[in-house]
Motif scaffolding. Structure first.
Motif, PDB file in Angstrom:
ATOM      1  N   UNK A 193       0.850  -1.146  -0.253  1.00 37.56           N
ATOM      2  CA  UNK A 193      -0.253  -0.192   0.291  1.00 37.56           C
ATOM      3  C   UNK A 193       1.194   1.423   0.243  1.00 37.56           C
ATOM      4  N   UNK A 194       2.239   1.450  -0.192  1.00 36.07           N
ATOM      5  CA  UNK A 194       2.444   2.557   0.197  1.00 36.07           C
ATOM      6  C   UNK A 194       2.499   3.260  -1.135  1.00 36.07           C
ATOM      7  N   UNK A 195       2.272   4.739  -0.717  1.00 36.76           N
ATOM      8  CA  UNK A 195       2.254   5.741  -1.652  1.00 36.76           C
ATOM      9  C   UNK A 195       0.781   6.605  -1.849  1.00 36.76           C
ATOM     10  N   UNK A 196      -0.341   5.658  -1.033  1.00 35.96           N
ATOM     11  CA  UNK A 196      -1.090   6.026  -1.289  1.00 35.96           C
ATOM     12  C   UNK A 196      -1.997   7.278  -0.991  1.00 35.96           C
ATOM     13  N   UNK A 197      -1.275   8.525  -1.185  1.00 31.58           N
ATOM     14  CA  UNK A 197      -1.437   9.667  -1.005  1.00 31.58           C
ATOM     15  C   UNK A 197      -3.347   9.928  -1.015  1.00 31.58           C
ATOM     16  N   UNK A 198      -3.768   9.767  -1.605  1.00 35.18           N
ATOM     17  CA  UNK A 198      -4.930  10.022  -2.147  1.00 35.18           C
ATOM     18  C   UNK A 198      -5.647   9.999  -1.340  1.00 35.18           C
ATOM     19  N   UNK A 199      -5.242   9.336  -0.228  1.00 37.07           N
ATOM     20  CA  UNK A 199      -6.078   8.899   1.052  1.00 37.07           C
ATOM     21  C   UNK A 199      -5.689   9.703   2.044  1.00 37.07           C
ATOM     22  N   UNK A 200      -4.973   9.995   2.566  1.00 42.92           N
ATOM     23  CA  UNK A 200      -3.969  10.913   3.251  1.00 42.92           C
ATOM     24  C   UNK A 200      -5.352  12.053   3.819  1.00 42.92           C
ATOM     25  N   UNK A 201      -5.735  12.270   5.130  1.00 43.24           N
ATOM     26  CA  UNK A 201      -7.217  12.842   5.285  1.00 43.24           C
ATOM     27  C   UNK A 201      -6.405  14.230   5.480  1.00 43.24           C
ATOM     28  N   UNK A 202      -6.944  15.147   4.817  1.00 46.45           N
ATOM     29  CA  UNK A 202      -6.157  16.603   4.308  1.00 46.45           C
ATOM     30  C   UNK A 202      -7.883  18.055   4.281  1.00 46.45           C
ATOM     31  N   UNK A 203      -8.684  17.337   4.798  1.00 44.38           N
ATOM     32  CA  UNK A 203      -9.916  18.331   5.289  1.00 44.38           C
ATOM     33  C   UNK A 203     -10.949  17.310   6.408  1.00 44.38           C
ATOM     34  N   UNK A 204     -10.400  17.421   7.144  1.00 46.15           N
ATOM     35  CA  UNK A 204     -10.754  16.267   8.716  1.00 46.15           C
ATOM     36  C   UNK A 204     -12.550  16.459   8.062  1.00 46.15           C
ATOM     37  N   UNK A 205     -12.945  15.284   8.409  1.00 41.82           N
ATOM     38  CA  UNK A 205     -14.750  15.908   9.205  1.00 41.82           C
ATOM     39  C   UNK A 205     -15.387  15.960   7.259  1.00 41.82           C
ATOM     40  N   UNK A 206     -14.209  16.210   6.230  1.00 48.09           N
ATOM     41  CA  UNK A 206     -15.236  16.926   5.155  1.00 48.09           C
ATOM     42  C   UNK A 206     -15.733  15.545   4.814  1.00 48.09           C
ATOM     43  N   UNK A 207     -15.665  15.769   2.945  1.00 50.45           N
ATOM     44  CA  UNK A 207     -16.158  14.210   1.951  1.00 50.45           C
ATOM     45  C   UNK A 207     -16.140  13.180   2.379  1.00 50.45           C
ATOM     46  N   UNK A 208     -17.267  12.395   2.156  1.00 50.18           N
ATOM     47  CA  UNK A 208     -17.006  10.989   2.671  1.00 50.18           C
ATOM     48  C   UNK A 208     -16.384  10.481   1.505  1.00 50.18           C
ATOM     49  N   UNK A 209     -15.196   9.107   1.529  1.00 47.12           N
ATOM     50  CA  UNK A 209     -14.783   9.232   0.844  1.00 47.12           C
ATOM     51  C   UNK A 209     -14.702   7.508   0.685  1.00 47.12           C
ATOM     52  N   UNK A 210     -14.874   6.683  -0.153  1.00 47.55           N
ATOM     53  CA  UNK A 210     -14.909   5.239  -0.794  1.00 47.55           C
ATOM     54  C   UNK A 210     -13.999   4.148   0.180  1.00 47.55           C
ATOM     55  N   UNK A 211     -12.793   4.901   0.530  1.00 47.25           N
ATOM     56  CA  UNK A 211     -12.195   4.491   1.331  1.00 47.25           C
ATOM     57  C   UNK A 211     -12.360   3.618   3.347  1.00 47.25           C
ATOM     58  N   UNK A 212     -13.827   4.927   3.437  1.00 45.86           N
ATOM     59  CA  UNK A 212     -14.296   5.224   4.965  1.00 45.86           C
ATOM     60  C   UNK A 212     -14.065   5.622   5.935  1.00 45.86           C
TER      61      UNK A 212
END
Length: 319
Positions: A160-179
């Motif tokens: 899973x190295x490199x999965x920067x897309x699932x770094x949270x940048x807006x806590x409590x923001x839009x829900x993501x399919x990753x959970x």
């Protein structure tokens, strides 16, 4: 002529090449992935395509391929050679390396993750050439990343190295399919920009490319949408460079096609956020949609581990 098979499997299309020891593209081909026919049919088509490439090489180049490299999307166990899961292709736990090795008559096969494989090519022969540490981030439907160190790309302990897309940048923001909620790709991917711009302009068919054009023409609504994406991306990238300290940040994917409409504000946003960190060079990807296929060729040559062969590719690739 000694050569390898390189195959890049995408959600809609497959790109393939026969690659010589000097990096020459000896033969290229493309075809639809055909995911609408189901995962079993996709696997069968991959095996059939690889076999056709082997046969073409044997006929035209005088010998079969010495190895094969294949890049696929989703979760990939590179060590075991298993395509674990890909939502856009619908498969789970496909022993793709073993299947390809059998179909190709026992030649060694390398299986790689599509983004990491593309990052390998960008790092060795593309925009990151010469950099000992780089981070490749393609901005497409989602956002992923490839961490490059001394000519290799890090997969991580669990792939899973490199999965920067699932770094949270807006806590409590839009829900993501990753959970999670507030993930980077929910704000800065091409899909996210398309969604935000369609809502802002009232055209459900508008996409990120349309937004970029509107930004360039001075549309205030587009600039707000664009800046929100740039700010989120800069937050994610600064988190990554704080952890990884790359010498070069390489940005690719569909959103990067906006050119300086993206890179000028992004460089400034990153510069404003760094404090003690060293500011890396931030550059566009150089290889476009050929990166995955070229990287698959590199994986194949790496398998051979032959000191008499130079597996480096030319600095410029004509497709």
């Amino acid at each position: 002529m000694r050569h390898v098979i390189a195959l890049d499997v995408g959600g809609t299309g497959m790109k393939a090449a026969l690659v010589g020891a000097d990096g020459a593209l000896l033969h290229q081909a493309r075809r639809a992935t055909g995911r609408e026919r189901g995962p079993d049919a996709v696997v069968a088509d991959i095996l059939g395509f690889a076999a056709e490439l082997r046969d073409h090489g044997a006929r035209r180049l005088g010998e079969p391929a010495s190895a094969a490299g294949v890049a696929v999307p989703g979760i990939v166990d590179e060590a075991e050679g298993v395509a674990v899961h890909a939502v856009n292709l619908g498969w789970r736990d496909v022993p793709l390396r073993a299947l390809l090795t059998e179909r190709l008559g026992g030649v060694p096969v390398a299986l790689g993750h599509d983004v990491r494989t593309g990052g390998l090519a960008e790092g060795r022969i593309g925009a990151g050439r010469g950099a000992d540490r780089f981070l490749f981030v393609p901005l497409g439907t989602g956002i992923a990343g490839a961490i490059g160190i001394d000519g290799r790309v890090e997969a991580g302990a669990h792939g899973f190295a490199g999965e920067i897309g699932h770094v949270v940048v807006r806590p409590g923001g839009a829900p993501c399919p990753c959970g999670q909620s507030g993930c980077l790709e929910r704000y800065a991917s091409a899909a996210a920009v398309s969604e935000a711009w369609a809502a802002a302009c009232g055209d459900p068919d508008a996409d990120a490319a349309d937004c970029a054009k509107a930004v360039a023409s001075g549309d205030a609504r587009a600039r707000r949408v664009w800046q929100e994406a740039v700010d989120a991306l800069a937050d994610g990238l600064v988190t990554a460079l704080t952890l990884l300290d790359p010498r070069t940040l390489i940005i690719g994917g569909g959103l990067a096609e906006a050119g300086e409409t993206l890179f000028t504000p992004l460089r400034e946003a990153v510069r404003r956020r760094v404090t003690f960190q060293k500011l890396p060079s931030l550059v566009p990807a150089a290889l476009g949609d050929t990166a995955g296929c070229l990287g698959a060729g590199l994986l194949a040559w790496d398998l051979l581990d032959d000191d008499t062969t130079d597996p480096s590719y030319p600095s410029e690739v004509t497709t």
